[in-house]
Motif scaffolding. Structure first.
Motif, PDB file in Angstrom:
ATOM      1  N   THR A  73      -4.841  -0.125  -3.015  1.00 46.10           N
ATOM      2  CA  THR A  73      -3.627   0.085  -3.789  1.00 46.10           C
ATOM      3  C   THR A  73      -2.858   1.306  -3.309  1.00 46.10           C
ATOM      4  OG1 THR A  73      -4.878   1.295  -5.449  1.00 46.10           O
ATOM      5  CG2 THR A  73      -4.515  -1.043  -5.843  1.00 46.10           C
ATOM      6  N   SER A  74      -3.579   2.401  -3.006  1.00 49.43           N
ATOM      7  CA  SER A  74      -2.911   3.589  -2.493  1.00 49.43           C
ATOM      8  C   SER A  74      -3.879   4.427  -1.675  1.00 49.43           C
ATOM      9  CB  SER A  74      -2.333   4.424  -3.635  1.00 49.43           C
ATOM     10  OG  SER A  74      -3.369   4.980  -4.411  1.00 49.43           O
ATOM     11  N   HIS A 104      -7.808   4.340  -2.752  1.00 51.23           N
ATOM     12  CA  HIS A 104      -7.961   3.715  -4.064  1.00 51.23           C
ATOM     13  C   HIS A 104      -8.030   2.203  -3.864  1.00 51.23           C
ATOM     14  CE1 HIS A 104      -7.032   7.501  -6.052  1.00 51.23           C
ATOM     15  NE2 HIS A 104      -6.041   7.633  -5.187  1.00 51.23           N
ATOM     16  N   MET A 164       0.838  -1.177   0.000  1.00 51.85           N
ATOM     17  CA  MET A 164       0.000   0.000   0.000  1.00 51.85           C
ATOM     18  C   MET A 164       0.878   1.233   0.000  1.00 51.85           C
ATOM     19  SD  MET A 164      -2.661   1.345   2.879  1.00 51.85           S
ATOM     20  CE  MET A 164      -1.379   1.763   4.030  1.00 51.85           C
ATOM     21  N   ASN A 165       0.542   2.184  -0.863  1.00 50.85           N
ATOM     22  CA  ASN A 165       1.272   3.428  -0.974  1.00 50.85           C
ATOM     23  C   ASN A 165       0.512   4.512  -0.205  1.00 50.85           C
ATOM     24  OD1 ASN A 165       2.954   5.457  -1.790  1.00 50.85           O
ATOM     25  ND2 ASN A 165       2.139   5.562  -3.874  1.00 50.85           N
ATOM     26  N   LEU A 166       1.149   5.112   0.808  1.00 53.51           N
ATOM     27  CA  LEU A 166       0.521   6.149   1.618  1.00 53.51           C
ATOM     28  C   LEU A 166       1.205   7.481   1.359  1.00 53.51           C
ATOM     29  CD1 LEU A 166      -1.405   7.056   3.882  1.00 53.51           C
ATOM     30  CD2 LEU A 166       0.355   6.387   5.509  1.00 53.51           C
ATOM     31  N   ASN A 167       0.423   8.493   0.973  1.00 52.87           N
ATOM     32  CA  ASN A 167       0.945   9.817   0.680  1.00 52.87           C
ATOM     33  C   ASN A 167       0.220  10.830   1.559  1.00 52.87           C
ATOM     34  OD1 ASN A 167       2.183  11.998  -0.474  1.00 52.87           O
ATOM     35  ND2 ASN A 167       0.954  11.967  -2.328  1.00 52.87           N
ATOM     36  N   GLY A 173      -4.262   8.538  -0.286  1.00 52.08           N
ATOM     37  CA  GLY A 173      -3.786   9.906  -0.311  1.00 52.08           C
ATOM     38  C   GLY A 173      -4.476  10.718   0.763  1.00 52.08           C
TER      39      GLY A 173
END
Length: 107
Positions: free
Chosen positions: A35-36, A55, A1-4, A38
């Protein structure tokens, strides 16, 4: 998982970053298809605003929350996100079962 995590007119300190990460991990832990994520934290005059977009496969879940305190806004945000995630999961689960029930009933 991409965390921004980003901040508009506010500095994202390590304490806030850890708080947001901890809160989101609790909600997203029940979800395999993320998936991500934000997160946008912003300040406008006396309003502290937190937004998150998760997402997942097939859909984006967007939630916003405002409060006079940033931590309270993050708490409200995670509560709203938890409700949205549960709603999405039940819809996805019901969708698969409904088609199976209809198929069996027609046979």
């Amino acid at each position: 998982m991409n965390l921004n995590i980003t901040g508009h007119h506010v500095e994202v300190t390590p304490a806030i970053r850890d708080y947001v990460t901890g809160k989101l991990d609790r909600v997203i832990r029940h979800f395999d298809n993320v998936t991500s994520v934000g997160v946008i934290l912003s300040v406008e005059k006396l309003r502290q605003k937190a937004e998150v977009t998760v997402h997942v496969r097939g859909k984006d879940i967007h939630v916003e929350s405002e409060d006079s305190d940033m931590y309270a806004a993050i708490d409200a945000l995670t509560d709203k996100l938890d409700r949205q995630v549960l709603k999405y999961k039940t819809k996805a689960a019901d969708h698969g079962h409904d088609s199976l029930k209809n198929h069996v009933a027609e046979s």
